[in-house]
Design an enzyme around this catalytic site. Structure first.
Site, PDB file in Angstrom:
ATOM      1  N   CYS A 101      30.100  44.570  39.123  1.00  0.00           N
ATOM      2  CA  CYS A 101      31.381  44.036  39.581  1.00  0.00           C
ATOM      3  C   CYS A 101      32.538  44.778  38.922  1.00  0.00           C
ATOM      4  CB  CYS A 101      31.458  42.536  39.282  1.00  0.00           C
ATOM      5  SG  CYS A 101      32.959  41.727  39.904  1.00  0.00           S
ATOM      6  N   CYS A 194      27.581  34.273  39.083  1.00  0.00           N
ATOM      7  CA  CYS A 194      28.530  33.426  39.810  1.00  0.00           C
ATOM      8  C   CYS A 194      28.106  33.169  41.246  1.00  0.00           C
ATOM      9  CB  CYS A 194      29.925  34.039  39.774  1.00  0.00           C
ATOM     10  SG  CYS A 194      30.110  35.569  40.721  1.00  0.00           S
TER      11      CYS A 194
END
Length: 357
Positions: A101, A194
């Site tokens: 990410c 997440c």
């Protein structure tokens, strides 16, 4: 300087944005909407990509007194992080989605858009130091240090990055947030992945890859000692959840030693068989000075928050080779090897590469 503050909705990014304002920068806050369906991502204290986080980020920006926007990057996140996560496990590797990410979203897509809009740099709440010399260093708070997941950044990306929290401990950041009247001062840190709402990584992968039954093989005897529903559900170094049909002859626990997608086999064995003294890694990124033309002595870390070993590291084209002075266990393909040079002002990140199978 005109800077963009990436605000996740947590305490770190909020204080980082506030410190950027104090430093005299013209700051704009932005929250990244990363989920195509926010209800499928973690909620409460365990997430970093939820509707609750977006609201917390907006409230923090209001208190700080900066403009605030939400950028929808759900499709890019799904392609570069979620799809990559599934593909890596299918290939028998163990990816680090936070590292990916940072590489693909926060310091590529976001930074590229920020520069196109006229911003000079991106501010984040990562716990790492970036000094006047431009070198990335470990955080003053070693327990929260995030230099490992930032080591994939290029020199150009680091030159456009600001990490205001590197000299502070997490306790100091929380205390400052409380003094500033930020409601996130006591908000718990996010944990786990997440985009896996219930924390069940095995179930998440099974939904996308389906059941793929295969054998669990003992490395010492070569005997089949169990079966599995999908090799993607295992990681190197794993001990729990193996469900073996027969114990080891010496009664000692077995660990996952390797995963072979071609034969759909999981190989298990004793703990000492996990020890690795040589590491080969691909696609090196070198930011801690000129690229070395020969072997260098340094320290390497092979997992986020993992142990460090003195090592000799050499670059050969697009490959990094590391000879460890002290063997490490649980070295998994897909993770990063990060090379550090010890320094009184904080260990300096020399470079990183992706561990090969």
């Amino acid at each position: 300087m005109r800077v963009l503050a990436a605000m996740s909705g947590g305490v770190d990014s909020a204080v980082a944005a506030a410190r950027a304002v104090d430093a005299g920068h013209d700051v704009t806050g932005v929250h990244l909407a990363l989920s195509r369906n926010p209800k499928t991502y973690r909620t409460g204290a365990r997430g970093c990509c939820t509707l609750e986080d977006s609201r917390d980020a907006r409230r923090a920006a209001d208190v700080i007194g900066i403009p605030f926007y939400v950028w929808d990057m759900a499709d890019r996140f799904h392609e570069d992080v979620v799809d990559d996560f599934v593909a890596e496990y299918a290939a028998g590797r163990t990816p680090n989605p936070c590292l990916r990410c940072n590489e693909k979203i926060k310091f590529a897509a976001v930074l590229d858009r920020a520069i196109a809009l006229g911003f000079d740099a991106v501010v984040t709440g990562h716990h790492a130091r970036l000094g006047a010399d431009g070198l990335l260093r470990r955080s003053a708070d070693l327990a929260k240090d995030q230099s490992y997941v930032l080591a994939v950044l290029t020199r150009e990306q680091l030159d456009r990055s600001i990490f205001p929290l590197g000299d502070s401990t997490k306790a100091e950041v929380r205390a400052e947030a409380a003094r500033r009247g930020l409601a996130v001062a006591e908000k718990p840190d996010s944990h786990d992945i997440c985009f896996i709402a219930d924390g069940d990584t095995r179930g998440f992968l099974a939904q996308r890859l389906g059941e793929q039954p295969g054998d669990v093989v003992d490395a010492t005897s070569g005997a089949v000692v169990g079966t599995h529903a999908g090799a993607y559900a295992y990681t190197v170094g794993q001990r729990r959840g193996l469900h073996l049909d027969r114990p080891a002859p010496d009664g000692r626990p077995r660990y996952v030693l390797s995963i072979t997608p071609k034969t759909n086999t999981v190989t298990v064995g004793p703990a000492e068989a996990l020890e690795v003294s040589q590491v080969r890694a691909e696609r090196p990124v070198w930011t801690g000075g000129p690229r070395p033309d020969g072997p260098i002595e340094c320290e390497v870390q092979l997992r986020a928050h993992g142990d460090v070993s003195p090592a000799t590291v050499a670059l050969d084209g697009d490959t990094l080779h590391a000879e460890l002075r002290r063997p490490l266990r649980g070295v998994a393909a897909g993770q990063a090897v990060v090379a550090y040079r010890p320094d009184p002002a904080g260990d300096i990140v020399l470079g990183s590469a992706t561990i090969a199978g």
